[in-house]
Write a protein that holds these residues in place. Structure first.
Motif, mmCIF file in Angstrom:
data_model
loop_
_atom_site.group_PDB
_atom_site.id
_atom_site.type_symbol
_atom_site.label_atom_id
_atom_site.label_comp_id
_atom_site.label_asym_id
_atom_site.label_seq_id
_atom_site.Cartn_x
_atom_site.Cartn_y
_atom_site.Cartn_z
ATOM 1 N N VAL A 153 0.815 -1.286 0.058
ATOM 2 C CA VAL A 153 -0.023 0.018 0.013
ATOM 3 C C VAL A 153 0.893 1.202 0.070
ATOM 4 O O VAL A 153 1.901 1.186 0.260
ATOM 5 C CB VAL A 153 -0.721 0.118 1.331
ATOM 6 C CG1 VAL A 153 -1.793 -1.100 1.194
ATOM 7 C CG2 VAL A 153 -0.154 -0.021 2.452
ATOM 8 N N ASN A 154 0.341 2.420 -0.278
ATOM 9 C CA ASN A 154 1.167 3.659 -0.395
ATOM 10 C C ASN A 154 1.130 4.474 0.995
ATOM 11 O O ASN A 154 2.108 4.920 1.473
ATOM 12 C CB ASN A 154 0.455 4.660 -1.404
ATOM 13 C CG ASN A 154 1.222 5.693 -1.707
ATOM 14 O OD1 ASN A 154 2.544 5.650 -1.780
ATOM 15 N ND2 ASN A 154 0.633 6.855 -1.669
ATOM 16 N N SER A 155 0.051 4.388 1.712
ATOM 17 C CA SER A 155 -0.234 4.599 3.275
ATOM 18 C C SER A 155 -0.310 3.836 4.345
ATOM 19 O O SER A 155 -1.285 2.987 4.200
ATOM 20 C CB SER A 155 -1.114 5.859 3.153
ATOM 21 O OG SER A 155 -1.316 6.735 1.999
ATOM 22 N N GLU A 160 -8.504 1.495 3.647
ATOM 23 C CA GLU A 160 -9.254 1.349 1.943
ATOM 24 C C GLU A 160 -8.030 0.870 1.078
ATOM 25 O O GLU A 160 -8.471 -0.016 0.036
ATOM 26 C CB GLU A 160 -9.576 2.581 1.659
ATOM 27 C CG GLU A 160 -11.099 3.007 1.473
ATOM 28 C CD GLU A 160 -11.387 4.248 0.887
ATOM 29 O OE1 GLU A 160 -11.095 4.686 -0.341
ATOM 30 O OE2 GLU A 160 -11.774 5.071 1.790
ATOM 31 N N GLN A 161 -6.838 1.183 1.107
ATOM 32 C CA GLN A 161 -5.852 0.851 0.314
ATOM 33 C C GLN A 161 -5.440 -0.685 0.529
ATOM 34 O O GLN A 161 -5.349 -1.595 -0.453
ATOM 35 C CB GLN A 161 -4.504 1.593 0.238
ATOM 36 C CG GLN A 161 -4.350 2.927 -0.136
ATOM 37 C CD GLN A 161 -3.437 3.853 0.160
ATOM 38 O OE1 GLN A 161 -2.381 3.366 0.645
ATOM 39 N NE2 GLN A 161 -3.612 5.390 -0.082
ATOM 40 N N GLY A 181 7.558 -2.979 3.350
ATOM 41 C CA GLY A 181 8.342 -1.725 2.314
ATOM 42 C C GLY A 181 8.325 -0.716 3.426
ATOM 43 O O GLY A 181 7.790 -0.551 4.523
ATOM 44 N N ASN A 182 8.958 0.469 2.689
ATOM 45 C CA ASN A 182 9.045 1.627 3.492
ATOM 46 C C ASN A 182 7.535 2.133 3.591
ATOM 47 O O ASN A 182 7.372 3.162 4.504
ATOM 48 C CB ASN A 182 9.992 2.579 2.776
ATOM 49 C CG ASN A 182 9.796 2.876 1.516
ATOM 50 O OD1 ASN A 182 9.969 1.965 0.782
ATOM 51 N ND2 ASN A 182 9.691 3.832 0.939
ATOM 52 N N HIS A 183 6.635 1.913 2.672
ATOM 53 C CA HIS A 183 5.439 2.630 2.772
ATOM 54 C C HIS A 183 4.478 1.984 3.802
ATOM 55 O O HIS A 183 3.087 2.119 3.822
ATOM 56 C CB HIS A 183 4.865 2.726 1.380
ATOM 57 C CG HIS A 183 5.396 3.918 0.559
ATOM 58 N ND1 HIS A 183 4.902 5.055 0.445
ATOM 59 C CD2 HIS A 183 6.326 3.980 0.000
ATOM 60 C CE1 HIS A 183 5.327 5.752 -0.206
ATOM 61 N NE2 HIS A 183 6.365 5.257 -0.768
ATOM 62 N N ASP A 184 4.863 0.641 4.146
ATOM 63 C CA ASP A 184 3.892 -0.162 4.971
ATOM 64 C C ASP A 184 4.377 -0.290 6.504
ATOM 65 O O ASP A 184 3.698 -0.417 7.312
ATOM 66 C CB ASP A 184 4.251 -1.700 4.652
ATOM 67 C CG ASP A 184 4.088 -1.955 3.123
ATOM 68 O OD1 ASP A 184 3.033 -1.491 2.584
ATOM 69 O OD2 ASP A 184 4.978 -2.512 2.519
#
Lengths: 383, 13
Positions: A153-155, A160-161, A181-184
């Motif tokens: 996900v991005n955020s 919702e993502q 990841g760094n976004h997770d």
């Protein structure tokens, strides 16, 4: 729906499958399962196997509750049916999955940065992820699992993502493994949505409100090591890899290491401080543990290296051709591009490790076929 | 439709 976001996942080995899901109410969660040939009118029989949750609690949205459970003692080459839920919330509809062969030829599918929610227009990105995933499943021959290399996900806390990332049907019918990841990382949502096997309590851990944890599993006769590359404690990652390979390397025919931040990318992030730190730390650990293949993402570009040695140098004579014959201690690194098309980074030419790059801003996936003789990684783009 | 962009077979020497 009282039960949402169910995810079928790998277990410690192919006799176990993990599950996670969100529920409206707390407590009483369980998974029920049986071989498909024991279904009665499409329903699980009364004497189906059942297991209570191994972990549960309030979700990060402070509304739902997360649930983790495992199906155990599964037989190879068998069609199974399962459902998750509770008496209070009811159960999901019966879903089916198939266990793989035992030590034969197998394959799994690898995906870089779905990053649902990035690049503007959630709907388009979610559609791109679903399209790549369904194309990959159609291309492969009964893949034993799906392996996402971080930034699902991005955020990190955006439910919702997560719902969009988890929406494809394959989420419930083919086990998956994920990387952080760094976004997770900056939410407990990652740890809640995914029920990973053999998570270390002492290596790569998250914090009070962040996710983390190095973990491992054996699938397709391959030992998979998965480290949280957001954690900068390189000694801890090295200790984890050394310990797991020493204890379990003998049970596997190949060893694969997965983490998010590619150390040998050919795009924008190649010179970042966190990537440089990893690039110094990982090669000697990979060499002394004879890790065969490393898979990463983060840079939204596809490339593969020459065979690399323990000093991080290309092996002399390695041509990056269709066949790579490795000596002990030599490792091939793959960087996977975006699997959703949510964003791409610019190509940086001329780096020492570049065997081959593809930088045409197309979503892609990699299919890895496993046999006693070879690991064959075939990468496809999805125009 | 998927289009192949890379293929590598890793073996032991």
């Amino acid at each position: 729906e009282a039960i949402t976001d169910p995810v079928l996942q790998v277990g410690a080995d192919s006799t176990t499958r993990n599950l996670s899901w969100m529920s409206e109410n707390s407590g009483g969660g369980e998974v029920r399962w049986a071989p498909v040939n024991e279904l009665e009118g499409g329903e699980l029989p009364a004497d189906a196997a059942a297991a209570e949750t191994t972990d549960s609690g309030l979700a990060t949205d402070l509304k739902r509750h997360f649930n983790h459970a495992s199906m155990t003692d599964l037989e190879p080459d068998t069609d199974y049916a399962y459902q998750v839920g509770s008496d209070e919330d009811g159960f999901t509809e019966v879903q089916q999955f198939t266990t793989g062969s035992s030590g034969g030829d197998d394959e799994f599918l690898v995906f870089g940065d779905p990053q649902v929610g990035a690049g503007g227009g959630d709907l388009g990105v979610a559609t791109g992820w679903e399209r790549t995933l369904s194309t990959a499943v159609a291309t492969a021959d009964d893949p034993s699992f799906l392996y996402s290399l971080g930034d699902q996900v991005n955020s990190a806390g955006n439910q919702e993502q997560y719902a969009q990332y988890l929406a494809p049907e394959a989420t419930r019918t083919i086990p998956q493994a994920t990387t952080i990841g760094n976004h997770d990382v900056s939410s407990k949502a990652y740890e809640q949505h995914f029920n990973r096997p053999n998570v270390s309590q002492d290596h790569g851990g998250g914090g009070i409100i962040t996710s983390g944890g190095d973990y491992w599993f054996i699938e397709d006769g391959v030992l998979f090591l998965n480290i949280n590359s957001n954690s900068s404690d390189m000694d801890a990652h090295a200790e984890f890899i050394d310990e797991v390979v020493a204890e379990h390397g003998g049970q596997a025919r190949w060893t694969v290491l997965g983490f998010h931040h590619s150390i040998y990318s050919t795009a924008t992030h190649w010179n970042d401080l966190d990537v440089k730190r990893l690039r110094k730390a990982i090669p000697p650990v990979a060499a002394r543990n004879d890790i065969d293949l490393v898979v990463s993402g983060h840079d939204h570009i596809f490339n593969r290296t020459f065979l690399m040695d323990g000093e991080g140098k290309p092996v002399e004579g390695s041509e990056a051709g269709a066949d790579e014959a490795k000596e002990d201690g030599q490792t091939l690194y793959l960087t996977l591009t975006s699997s959703s098309g949510s964003k791409f980074y610019d190509y940086v030419p001329g780096l020492d490790w570049e065997g081959k790059s593809v930088h045409n801003d197309m979503p892609a996936f990699t299919r890895v076929r496993v046999s006693d003789e070879a690991l064959r990684a075939t990468t496809y783009e999805v125009p | 439709t998927a289009e192949q962009i890379d293929d590598v077979e890793l073996r032991r020497a």
